[in-house]
Design a protein around this motif. Structure first.
Motif, PDB file in Angstrom:
ATOM      1  N   GLY A  39      -4.927   7.652  -3.885  1.00 47.65           N
ATOM      2  CA  GLY A  39      -3.807   7.641  -2.698  1.00 47.65           C
ATOM      3  C   GLY A  39      -3.869   7.744  -1.479  1.00 47.65           C
TER       4      GLY A  39
ATOM      5  N   MET B 192       2.238   1.803  -3.468  1.00 53.67           N
ATOM      6  CA  MET B 192       1.056   2.337  -4.646  1.00 53.67           C
ATOM      7  C   MET B 192       0.570   3.562  -4.078  1.00 53.67           C
ATOM      8  N   SER B 193       0.474   4.059  -2.971  1.00 53.71           N
ATOM      9  CA  SER B 193       0.020   5.164  -2.803  1.00 53.71           C
ATOM     10  C   SER B 193       0.993   6.180  -3.034  1.00 53.71           C
TER      11      SER B 193
ATOM     12  N   LEU C 192       0.872  -1.260  -0.033  1.00 48.45           N
ATOM     13  CA  LEU C 192      -0.030   0.001   0.187  1.00 48.45           C
ATOM     14  C   LEU C 192       0.870   1.212  -0.090  1.00 48.45           C
TER      15      LEU C 192
ATOM     16  N   THR D  33      -5.635   3.474   4.652  1.00 41.77           N
ATOM     17  CA  THR D  33      -6.027   1.943   5.253  1.00 41.77           C
ATOM     18  C   THR D  33      -4.682   1.530   5.813  1.00 41.77           C
ATOM     19  N   GLN D  34      -3.689   1.999   5.149  1.00 39.50           N
ATOM     20  CA  GLN D  34      -2.177   1.543   5.711  1.00 39.50           C
ATOM     21  C   GLN D  34      -1.879   2.172   7.120  1.00 39.50           C
TER      22      GLN D  34
ATOM     23  N   LEU E 247      -5.512   4.865   0.310  1.00 35.92           N
ATOM     24  CA  LEU E 247      -4.510   3.840   0.439  1.00 35.92           C
ATOM     25  C   LEU E 247      -3.798   4.164   1.805  1.00 35.92           C
TER      26      LEU E 247
END
Length: 271
Positions: free
Chosen positions: A152, A82-83, A79, A158-159, A155
Motif C-alpha cells: 500500500g 487501491m492503497s 492508485l 508511486t502516486q 502504491l
C-alpha cells in the motif's frame, strides 16, 4: 482544500473499510468527473454570456492536448483507491504528504523555482514525521499485515511521484494559458470520463452497491478537483500540498474517534 481533503479520504476509508461497502471505484471516479464537467460548463456559460456554446465547442476542439494529463490523473486516482484498501486513513494521509518533496523537486526542475534553506528544512522535517509514523505502524502489525501495508505504501509513493509531476505541469499550463480554469477542467473531465466509463462497465452494474456515502464522496471529490485547480492557479503547487498537509490533523483526530484508528504517542510526535 484542507477540510475537503480530510473529509474525502476519511469518508472513503469509513465507507469501504469500516462499513465494507462495495461500490465500484471506477463508477465513483467517473461520476466525480461528470460533476466537475457540469460545474465547469456552467461557469463557462456564465463567463461567456454572448456566445457560450461557440466557446464550449472551441474548448472541446482544443482538448486533445490534455489527454496525457487525464491519463496520469486517472492512474493516480486508481492508485489512491487501491492503497486506501491496504492501509488505514492515517497512514494514507501521512505518507501522501511525501508528495510535497516530489512537488518541490519538480518545481525546481520544470519551473526553475528557487527554494530557500528554511523551506527545504520544513520539507525534510515533514518527511521525517512520515517515516516515524510508518515505522511505528510496522511494529504494530504482524508479518501478513506488514506485507500488504508495504504494498500500500509503495502504491502511495508511486502516486506521490505522479502527483508531483502532474501538479507542477498543470500549474505551468494554468499560469501561461489562453484557456480559463473551467475550460481546462472541461477538457480534463471529457477524457477522464472516457477512461473511467469502460472500467465502470467492466466492474459490473455502474450503480451497484451505491449508498449515500458514495454519492457524497462523488460530490466532495468533484468540488475538490476544482478547488485544487483554483489553488494552483492563484498560489502554486507547493502551497497546495502544504494546504492539504493540514488534513492530517483532521484525519488523525476524526479517525481515532469514529473509525477506531490508532493514535499513540509516536503517531502524535510524527504528526
Amino acid at each position: 482544500l484542507c477540510v475537503q481533503t480530510a473529509s474525502y479520504n476519511l469518508l472513503r476509508s469509513y465507507s469501504g473499510g469500516f462499513l465494507g461497502e462495495t461500490w465500484s471505484k471506477s463508477s465513483v471516479l467517473m461520476v466525480t468527473e461528470i460533476i466537475k464537467l457540469i460545474i465547469s460548463l456552467l461557469m463557462i456559460i456564465i463567463e461567456n454570456k454572448e456566445r457560450p456554446f461557440g466557446r464550449i465547442l472551441l474548448v472541446i476542439k482544443e482538448s486533445p492536448c490534455m489527454a496525457k494529463l487525464a491519463i496520469i490523473f486517472w492512474i493516480m486516482n486508481l492508485l489512491s483507491f487501491m492503497s486506501l484498501d491496504l492501509v488505514d486513513a492515517t497512514t494514507f494521509m501521512t505518507c501522501s504528504q511525501m508528495k510535497i518533496l516530489t512537488t518541490a523537486g519538480f518545481s525546481v526542475i520544470i519551473m526553475k523555482k528557487r527554494i530557500n534553506y528554511r523551506k527545504w528544512r520544513a520539507l525534510i522535517l515533514l518527511a521525517l514525521g512520515v517515516i516515524l509514523v510508518s515505522i511505528q505502524k510496522y511494529k504494530e502489525n504482524d508479518k501478513k499485515e506488514l506485507k500488504w501495508e508495504i504494498v500500500g505504501i509503495l502504491l502511495i509513493l508511486t502516486q506521490n511521484l505522479l502527483s508531483g509531476f502532474v501538479g507542477v505541469f498543470f500549474e505551468n499550463i494554468l499560469k501561461a494559458d489562453v484557456f480559463s480554469i473551467w475550460e481546462r477542467n472541461v477538457q480534463l473531465a471529457i477524457y477522464s470520463i472516457m477512461f473511467y466509463f469502460p472500467l465502470a462497465i467492466y466492474e459490473g452494474p455502474v450503480f451497484n452497491g451505491w449508498t449515500i456515502h458514495s454519492v457524497i464522496i462523488c460530490i466532495i471529490g468533484g468540488f475538490g478537483g476544482l478547488m485544487v485547480a483554483l489553488t494552483v492557479k492563484y498560489t502554486d503547487s507547493i502551497m497546495k500540498t502544504f494546504a492539504t498537509s493540514g488534513a492530517i490533523i483532521i484525519a488523525v483526530i476524526s479517525g481515532y474517534f469514529f473509525t477506531d484508528e490508532p493514535m499513540d504517542i509516536y503517531v502524535c510526535i510524527g504528526i
